[in-house]
Design a protein around this motif. Structure first.
Motif, PDB file in Angstrom:
ATOM      1  N   VAL A  79     101.864  13.195  85.380  1.00 12.33           N
ATOM      2  CA  VAL A  79     102.298  14.412  85.540  1.00 12.33           C
ATOM      3  C   VAL A  79     100.973  14.931  85.746  1.00 12.33           C
ATOM      4  CG1 VAL A  79     102.966  16.364  84.150  1.00 12.33           C
ATOM      5  CG2 VAL A  79     104.125  14.117  83.836  1.00 12.33           C
ATOM      6  N   LYS A 117     108.974  11.189  81.839  1.00 13.38           N
ATOM      7  CA  LYS A 117     108.712  11.904  82.909  1.00 13.38           C
ATOM      8  C   LYS A 117     108.039  10.833  83.788  1.00 13.38           C
ATOM      9  CE  LYS A 117     107.373  16.050  80.608  1.00 13.38           C
ATOM     10  NZ  LYS A 117     106.411  16.713  79.661  1.00 13.38           N
ATOM     11  N   ARG A 170     103.595  19.105  87.710  1.00 10.32           N
ATOM     12  CA  ARG A 170     104.462  18.272  88.598  1.00 10.32           C
ATOM     13  C   ARG A 170     103.996  16.910  88.758  1.00 10.32           C
ATOM     14  NH1 ARG A 170     103.536  22.376  93.170  1.00 10.32           N
ATOM     15  NH2 ARG A 170     103.851  24.230  92.071  1.00 10.32           N
ATOM     16  N   CYS A 189      99.148  21.509  87.473  1.00  8.62           N
ATOM     17  CA  CYS A 189     100.656  22.265  87.440  1.00  8.62           C
ATOM     18  C   CYS A 189     101.816  21.720  86.899  1.00  8.62           C
ATOM     19  CB  CYS A 189     100.791  22.424  89.393  1.00  8.62           C
ATOM     20  SG  CYS A 189     101.308  20.718  89.758  1.00  8.62           S
ATOM     21  N   CYS A 230      97.557  16.316  90.982  1.00 11.79           N
ATOM     22  CA  CYS A 230      98.476  16.110  92.171  1.00 11.79           C
ATOM     23  C   CYS A 230      97.387  16.525  93.337  1.00 11.79           C
ATOM     24  CB  CYS A 230      99.670  16.657  92.163  1.00 11.79           C
ATOM     25  SG  CYS A 230      99.367  18.699  92.467  1.00 11.79           S
TER      26      CYS A 230
END
Ligand SMILES: [Zn+2]
Length: 137
Positions: free
Chosen positions: A102, A15, A108, A106, A124
């Motif tokens: 990450v 990731k 993302r 969420c 984030c």
């Protein structure tokens, strides 16, 4: 040159592929490790200072009020350092298990720029904003 590329690809976590390069991750890892050490020292020093102040209060009741206030301030700073340490250790864990970068909320990518600025960030920017308490009017 080809060897270098193969090595980098092997180190690259699955990731956050585009977000941070292995060199960035190594740098962040070193930074977080150093930070964790500093925070641990800060917490220990605060604990000792609070204990010393408390012992002082028992001996000299005259200025106990001032010392209690000082101890409260020290404890607040210690709690802040403790919270930061937990976040820092959490980020190091995520670096180890490949989920660094990450968003824990969420899922993302957190974003390379944010991670470079705040390597211990768990979420984030969007999730951090929505979790902030609404401003009182
Ligand atoms: Zn998020």
């Amino acid at each position: 040159m080809n060897d270098q590329r193969t090595r980098d690809d092997a180190l690259r976590p699955e990731k956050a592929v585009d977000a941070l390069r292995p060199a960035d991750l190594e740098e962040i890892s070193a930074e977080l490790t150093e930070r964790a050490g500093q925070l641990r020292e800060e917490i220990t020093a605060s604990d000792e200072a609070v204990a010393a102040l408390r012992a002082d209060c028992d001996l000299d009741a005259a200025d106990a009020g001032t010392k209690i206030a000082a101890a409260q301030q020290l404890r607040a700073r210690r709690d802040e350092a403790h919270g930061l340490l937990q976040q820092t250790l959490g980020a190091l864990d995520r670096l180890r298990n490949g989920t660094f970068g990450v968003c824990t909320s969420c899922g993302r990518p957190v974003g390379a720029a944010r991670l470079r600025a705040v390597p211990h960030a768990e979420r984030c920017i969007a999730c951090t904003r929505t979790s902030e308490p609404p401003r009182s009017r």
